[in-house]
Design an enzyme around this catalytic site. Structure first.
Site, PDB file in Angstrom:
ATOM      1  N   ASP A  14     -40.956 -64.440 -13.722  1.00  7.66           N
ATOM      2  CA  ASP A  14     -41.255 -66.221 -13.599  1.00  7.66           C
ATOM      3  C   ASP A  14     -41.335 -66.479 -14.996  1.00  7.66           C
ATOM      4  O   ASP A  14     -40.532 -66.689 -15.973  1.00  7.66           O
ATOM      5  CB  ASP A  14     -43.021 -65.864 -14.466  1.00  7.66           C
ATOM      6  CG  ASP A  14     -43.901 -66.468 -14.756  1.00  7.66           C
ATOM      7  OD1 ASP A  14     -44.459 -67.310 -13.307  1.00  7.66           O
ATOM      8  OD2 ASP A  14     -43.980 -67.548 -16.193  1.00  7.66           O
ATOM      9  N   TYR A  19     -40.131 -73.495 -20.969  1.00  2.43           N
ATOM     10  CA  TYR A  19     -39.024 -72.767 -21.533  1.00  2.43           C
ATOM     11  C   TYR A  19     -37.915 -72.128 -22.060  1.00  2.43           C
ATOM     12  O   TYR A  19     -37.554 -71.717 -22.984  1.00  2.43           O
ATOM     13  CB  TYR A  19     -39.793 -70.825 -20.511  1.00  2.43           C
ATOM     14  CG  TYR A  19     -40.808 -70.531 -19.839  1.00  2.43           C
ATOM     15  CD1 TYR A  19     -42.331 -71.166 -20.466  1.00  2.43           C
ATOM     16  CD2 TYR A  19     -41.080 -69.714 -19.114  1.00  2.43           C
ATOM     17  CE1 TYR A  19     -43.041 -70.635 -20.232  1.00  2.43           C
ATOM     18  CE2 TYR A  19     -42.379 -68.801 -18.661  1.00  2.43           C
ATOM     19  CZ  TYR A  19     -43.427 -69.850 -19.385  1.00  2.43           C
ATOM     20  OH  TYR A  19     -44.578 -69.097 -19.369  1.00  2.43           O
ATOM     21  N   GLY A 162     -53.044 -58.585 -23.565  1.00  8.00           N
ATOM     22  CA  GLY A 162     -52.968 -58.931 -24.382  1.00  8.00           C
ATOM     23  C   GLY A 162     -51.872 -59.196 -26.261  1.00  8.00           C
ATOM     24  O   GLY A 162     -52.051 -59.675 -27.119  1.00  8.00           O
ATOM     25  N   ILE A 208     -39.783 -52.538 -20.719  1.00 12.28           N
ATOM     26  CA  ILE A 208     -39.749 -52.763 -19.123  1.00 12.28           C
ATOM     27  C   ILE A 208     -39.955 -51.974 -17.490  1.00 12.28           C
ATOM     28  O   ILE A 208     -40.935 -52.474 -16.643  1.00 12.28           O
ATOM     29  CB  ILE A 208     -38.470 -54.231 -18.658  1.00 12.28           C
ATOM     30  CG1 ILE A 208     -38.313 -54.827 -18.892  1.00 12.28           C
ATOM     31  CG2 ILE A 208     -38.337 -54.475 -16.894  1.00 12.28           C
ATOM     32  CD1 ILE A 208     -36.726 -56.198 -19.578  1.00 12.28           C
ATOM     33  N   GLU A 210     -41.279 -49.163 -18.501  1.00 14.49           N
ATOM     34  CA  GLU A 210     -42.716 -48.895 -18.415  1.00 14.49           C
ATOM     35  C   GLU A 210     -43.596 -49.281 -17.243  1.00 14.49           C
ATOM     36  O   GLU A 210     -44.574 -48.868 -17.030  1.00 14.49           O
ATOM     37  CB  GLU A 210     -43.030 -48.628 -20.300  1.00 14.49           C
ATOM     38  CG  GLU A 210     -44.348 -48.108 -20.383  1.00 14.49           C
ATOM     39  CD  GLU A 210     -44.842 -47.939 -21.914  1.00 14.49           C
ATOM     40  OE1 GLU A 210     -45.917 -48.420 -21.957  1.00 14.49           O
ATOM     41  OE2 GLU A 210     -44.305 -47.678 -22.632  1.00 14.49           O
TER      42      GLU A 210
END
Length: 352
Positions: A14, A19, A162, A208, A210
């Protein structure tokens, strides 16, 4: 990070025109393809166009062409209108143009609420396939998720952890520790089980990997909403006790799908094993008259009841009667003996 992710097994990348990293993303994709790790058709690439005040339709189409050039791709799997700002309808129509020109396989929106989505859909010729929104246990967006699913619009969650603020949440960590997983893995699996696409962000290979190796259970995640909303430790313990998957018996009672077996375990070791099992969340203990350990099993159970870990009615106890040389009367006597040894007034299940 993109190369590491693809090597680990990610097949969804993504990005966005805003960006400022599409060229680098495209380079990593090209290098992974060249190395034989993937083919282009194995990969799902999402980008986004920034809505404009004027000439929004033409500028959106131009932005898509620029994204294709920067990433060195011939098509994009999904393009989203980044925000419901300015002339977002015009920007979406530019995405429709790209869709009709087969530059894009699917188009959608990002950060839209129900009203904005309804307004867009009423003016669109191609229905949005996806809405990318912020979603995590503290911002679960349950209302929009229900709305989107009823309108056949998939949802992608960004900031699913979050922005990192929830990875140390003690309640989520406790759920993860019970299954030897991290809070991050628990949150990612929760989203997947709600039918939500999830795109955790990290530039460190450790995280990444995990995130990709998220928890694979199937029933326990439905309580995260309540757990994270609650500030009460009592409420948390109540919800934690519900995490064990249950199966309904033909008697109408529910039996936990996982339990602690105690065959060939005796004395203090079995007592401690029962205490440990109940502490970590087991709610089903299996013993038998012939095991000669019912007394110690009962002591382990009552130690945890006295400690406030659970109540008797939250526990499912199975024992067994021995058929060799017994009859109806002796079977009943064995059950009374088991009740006395376990120091309980009833048993949940007795087997022959």
């Amino acid at each position: 990070a993109v190369k590491d992710a693809i090597e680990i097994g990610y097949r969804h990348i993504d990005t966005a025109s805003d960006y400022g990293n599409e060229a680098e993303v495209g380079q990593a994709i090209a290098e992974s393809i060249k190395a034989g790790i993937i083919k282009r058709e194995d990969l799902f690439v999402t980008t986004k166009v920034w809505p404009q005040k004027a000439d929004a339709q033409a500028k959106a189409l131009q932005s898509i062409h620029e994204s294709l050039t920067k990433m060195n791709l011939t098509y994009l799997d999904l393009v989203l209108v980044h925000f419901p700002w300015d002339d977002y309808v015009g920007s979406y129509k530019g995405c429709e143009d790209a869709f009709h020109q087969k530059l894009v396989r699917s188009i959608g929106i990002s950060n839209f609420n129900e009203q904005q989505t309804d307004n867009l859909v009423s003016k669109a010729t191609v229905k949005p396939a996806n809405d990318q929104i912020m979603s995590n246990p503290k911002a679960e967006s349950a209302g929009y998720l229900k709305y989107s699913h009823s309108h056949n619009i998939t949802v992608t969650a960004y900031s699913p952890l979050g922005t990192g603020s929830l990875v140390k949440n003690p309640k989520l960590m406790a759920i993860g520790q019970k299954h030897n997983k991290s809070a991050a893995q628990v949150m990612i699996r929760w989203q997947i089980q709600r039918g939500v696409i999830v795109i955790p962000k990290s530039v460190k290979k450790q995280y990444i990997k995990e995130d990709f190796e998220q928890y694979i259970g199937h029933k326990i995640m439905g309580f995260i909403d309540k757990v994270c909303e609650s500030n009460s430790e009592t409420d948390f313990e109540t919800e934690r006790q519900k995490l064990t998957p249950m199966i309904k018996l033909n008697t109408g009672y529910e039996m936990p799908e996982i339990g602690l077996g105690t065959w060939q375990a005796k004395g203090d070791p079995v007592k401690q094993a029962v205490k440990d099992a109940l502490e970590v969340g087991y709610r089903h203990i299996d013993t038998a008259y012939i095991y000669e350990n019912e007394k110690e099993v009962g002591e382990g159970i009552h130690a945890q009841i006295a400690a406030g870990v659970l109540k008797r009615e939250e526990l499912f106890i199975t024992t067994k009667v021995w058929p060799n040389g017994s009859n109806q009367k002796k079977a009943l006597e064995m059950i009374h003996h088991s009740l006395k040894q376990l120091n309980v007034t009833y048993l949940d299940l007795v087997l022959i």
